[in-house]
Design a protein around this motif. Sequence first.
Motif, mmCIF file in Angstrom:
data_model
loop_
_atom_site.group_PDB
_atom_site.id
_atom_site.type_symbol
_atom_site.label_atom_id
_atom_site.label_comp_id
_atom_site.label_asym_id
_atom_site.label_seq_id
_atom_site.Cartn_x
_atom_site.Cartn_y
_atom_site.Cartn_z
ATOM 1 N N THR A 4 -69.272 5.264 -28.690
ATOM 2 C CA THR A 4 -69.404 6.301 -29.700
ATOM 3 C C THR A 4 -68.093 6.653 -30.412
ATOM 4 O O THR A 4 -68.104 6.887 -31.606
ATOM 5 C CB THR A 4 -69.993 7.588 -29.095
ATOM 6 O OG1 THR A 4 -69.143 8.040 -28.047
ATOM 7 C CG2 THR A 4 -71.382 7.342 -28.553
ATOM 8 N N LEU A 5 -66.972 6.722 -29.680
ATOM 9 C CA LEU A 5 -65.701 7.117 -30.287
ATOM 10 C C LEU A 5 -65.151 5.998 -31.156
ATOM 11 O O LEU A 5 -64.991 4.867 -30.704
ATOM 12 C CB LEU A 5 -64.675 7.476 -29.213
ATOM 13 C CG LEU A 5 -63.302 7.903 -29.750
ATOM 14 C CD1 LEU A 5 -63.415 9.231 -30.489
ATOM 15 C CD2 LEU A 5 -62.299 8.000 -28.630
ATOM 16 N N LYS A 6 -64.850 6.301 -32.402
ATOM 17 C CA LYS A 6 -64.306 5.311 -33.323
ATOM 18 C C LYS A 6 -63.046 5.858 -33.997
ATOM 19 O O LYS A 6 -62.994 7.027 -34.392
ATOM 20 C CB LYS A 6 -65.330 4.934 -34.400
ATOM 21 C CG LYS A 6 -66.557 4.237 -33.848
ATOM 22 C CD LYS A 6 -66.196 2.940 -33.169
ATOM 23 C CE LYS A 6 -67.398 2.282 -32.546
ATOM 24 N NZ LYS A 6 -67.056 1.165 -31.691
ATOM 25 N N VAL A 7 -62.064 4.994 -34.120
ATOM 26 C CA VAL A 7 -60.773 5.338 -34.718
ATOM 27 C C VAL A 7 -60.550 4.449 -35.931
ATOM 28 O O VAL A 7 -60.707 3.226 -35.854
ATOM 29 C CB VAL A 7 -59.620 5.127 -33.706
ATOM 30 C CG1 VAL A 7 -58.283 5.467 -34.338
ATOM 31 C CG2 VAL A 7 -59.852 5.947 -32.447
ATOM 32 N N TYR A 8 -60.200 5.065 -37.030
ATOM 33 C CA TYR A 8 -59.835 4.319 -38.238
ATOM 34 C C TYR A 8 -58.318 4.259 -38.312
ATOM 35 O O TYR A 8 -57.647 5.284 -38.219
ATOM 36 C CB TYR A 8 -60.397 5.000 -39.487
ATOM 37 C CG TYR A 8 -59.993 4.309 -40.763
ATOM 38 C CD1 TYR A 8 -60.646 3.152 -41.169
ATOM 39 C CD2 TYR A 8 -58.957 4.797 -41.545
ATOM 40 C CE1 TYR A 8 -60.279 2.512 -42.342
ATOM 41 C CE2 TYR A 8 -58.588 4.156 -42.711
ATOM 42 C CZ TYR A 8 -59.240 3.015 -43.104
ATOM 43 O OH TYR A 8 -58.872 2.377 -44.251
ATOM 44 N N LYS A 43 -61.182 -3.675 -29.777
ATOM 45 C CA LYS A 43 -62.442 -4.029 -30.447
ATOM 46 C C LYS A 43 -63.472 -2.917 -30.284
ATOM 47 O O LYS A 43 -64.372 -2.780 -31.087
ATOM 48 C CB LYS A 43 -63.004 -5.325 -29.852
ATOM 49 C CG LYS A 43 -62.074 -6.508 -29.959
ATOM 50 C CD LYS A 43 -62.018 -7.039 -31.355
ATOM 51 C CE LYS A 43 -61.225 -8.322 -31.361
ATOM 52 N NZ LYS A 43 -60.298 -8.442 -32.424
ATOM 53 N N ASN A 44 -63.336 -2.114 -29.237
ATOM 54 C CA ASN A 44 -64.333 -1.085 -28.942
ATOM 55 C C ASN A 44 -64.137 0.194 -29.738
ATOM 56 O O ASN A 44 -65.104 0.841 -30.122
ATOM 57 C CB ASN A 44 -64.318 -0.736 -27.453
ATOM 58 C CG ASN A 44 -64.744 -1.898 -26.595
ATOM 59 O OD1 ASN A 44 -65.572 -2.700 -26.999
ATOM 60 N ND2 ASN A 44 -64.176 -2.016 -25.418
ATOM 61 N N PHE A 45 -62.901 0.577 -29.962
ATOM 62 C CA PHE A 45 -62.634 1.883 -30.564
ATOM 63 C C PHE A 45 -62.350 1.851 -32.062
ATOM 64 O O PHE A 45 -62.576 2.819 -32.751
ATOM 65 C CB PHE A 45 -61.455 2.559 -29.864
ATOM 66 C CG PHE A 45 -61.730 2.922 -28.444
ATOM 67 C CD1 PHE A 45 -62.669 3.883 -28.122
ATOM 68 C CD2 PHE A 45 -61.068 2.288 -27.413
ATOM 69 C CE1 PHE A 45 -62.935 4.223 -26.814
ATOM 70 C CE2 PHE A 45 -61.326 2.614 -26.095
ATOM 71 C CZ PHE A 45 -62.265 3.577 -25.789
ATOM 72 N N VAL A 46 -61.846 0.751 -32.562
ATOM 73 C CA VAL A 46 -61.400 0.691 -33.949
ATOM 74 C C VAL A 46 -62.559 0.365 -34.881
ATOM 75 O O VAL A 46 -63.393 -0.489 -34.584
ATOM 76 C CB VAL A 46 -60.273 -0.363 -34.114
ATOM 77 C CG1 VAL A 46 -59.883 -0.521 -35.571
ATOM 78 C CG2 VAL A 46 -59.069 0.041 -33.292
ATOM 79 N N THR A 47 -62.601 1.069 -35.990
ATOM 80 C CA THR A 47 -63.580 0.783 -37.031
ATOM 81 C C THR A 47 -62.852 0.575 -38.356
ATOM 82 O O THR A 47 -61.816 1.189 -38.603
ATOM 83 C CB THR A 47 -64.620 1.911 -37.174
ATOM 84 O OG1 THR A 47 -65.545 1.560 -38.205
ATOM 85 C CG2 THR A 47 -63.987 3.252 -37.509
ATOM 86 N N PRO A 50 -63.896 4.203 -42.632
ATOM 87 C CA PRO A 50 -63.479 5.585 -42.379
ATOM 88 C C PRO A 50 -64.645 6.568 -42.299
ATOM 89 O O PRO A 50 -64.526 7.630 -41.686
ATOM 90 C CB PRO A 50 -62.553 5.913 -43.546
ATOM 91 C CG PRO A 50 -62.792 4.880 -44.566
ATOM 92 C CD PRO A 50 -63.367 3.686 -43.880
ATOM 93 N N GLU A 51 -65.789 6.222 -42.869
ATOM 94 C CA GLU A 51 -66.969 7.094 -42.803
ATOM 95 C C GLU A 51 -67.529 7.188 -41.382
ATOM 96 O O GLU A 51 -68.158 8.180 -41.029
ATOM 97 C CB GLU A 51 -68.060 6.587 -43.754
ATOM 98 C CG GLU A 51 -67.667 6.609 -45.217
ATOM 99 C CD GLU A 51 -67.536 8.023 -45.756
ATOM 100 O OE1 GLU A 51 -68.327 8.902 -45.350
ATOM 101 O OE2 GLU A 51 -66.651 8.255 -46.591
ATOM 102 N N LYS A 52 -67.290 6.170 -40.565
ATOM 103 C CA LYS A 52 -67.804 6.151 -39.202
ATOM 104 C C LYS A 52 -66.781 6.649 -38.178
ATOM 105 O O LYS A 52 -67.086 6.738 -36.994
ATOM 106 C CB LYS A 52 -68.229 4.738 -38.825
ATOM 107 C CG LYS A 52 -69.409 4.238 -39.626
ATOM 108 C CD LYS A 52 -69.823 2.870 -39.178
ATOM 109 C CE LYS A 52 -71.040 2.398 -39.969
ATOM 110 N NZ LYS A 52 -71.464 1.064 -39.549
ATOM 111 N N ALA A 53 -65.575 6.956 -38.620
ATOM 112 C CA ALA A 53 -64.496 7.325 -37.697
ATOM 113 C C ALA A 53 -64.579 8.781 -37.251
ATOM 114 O O ALA A 53 -64.946 9.659 -38.024
ATOM 115 C CB ALA A 53 -63.153 7.075 -38.361
#
Length: 65
Positions: A4-8, A43-47, A50-53
Motif C-alpha cells: 500500500t505505501l508508495k513513494v514518489y 520495487k515495492n515502495f517506489v511509484t 505522483p497521483e498514487k504516492a
Amino acid sequence: MEKTLKVYIYKEGDKLIFHQPEAMLTGVYASEGWFMKNIKESKNFVTGNPEKAHLFYIPFSSRVL
C-alpha cells in the motif's frame, strides 16, 4: 505495508547535484547514502506516478551542502 505505501522520487536533471549515494556509503553520512541507494532501487515502495504516492522524496544530500 509494502503493497500500500508508495513513494514518489523526484527526478534530477542529467547532472546529479544532490543524489550521489555511491559517494556516501561510508563515513559520517553513510546512513543517508544507504537510504538514497535503497529507496531508489526499491520495487515495492517506489511509484512513478505522483497521483498514487503517499510520500514524496526529494533526493537531497545534507553532506553536499
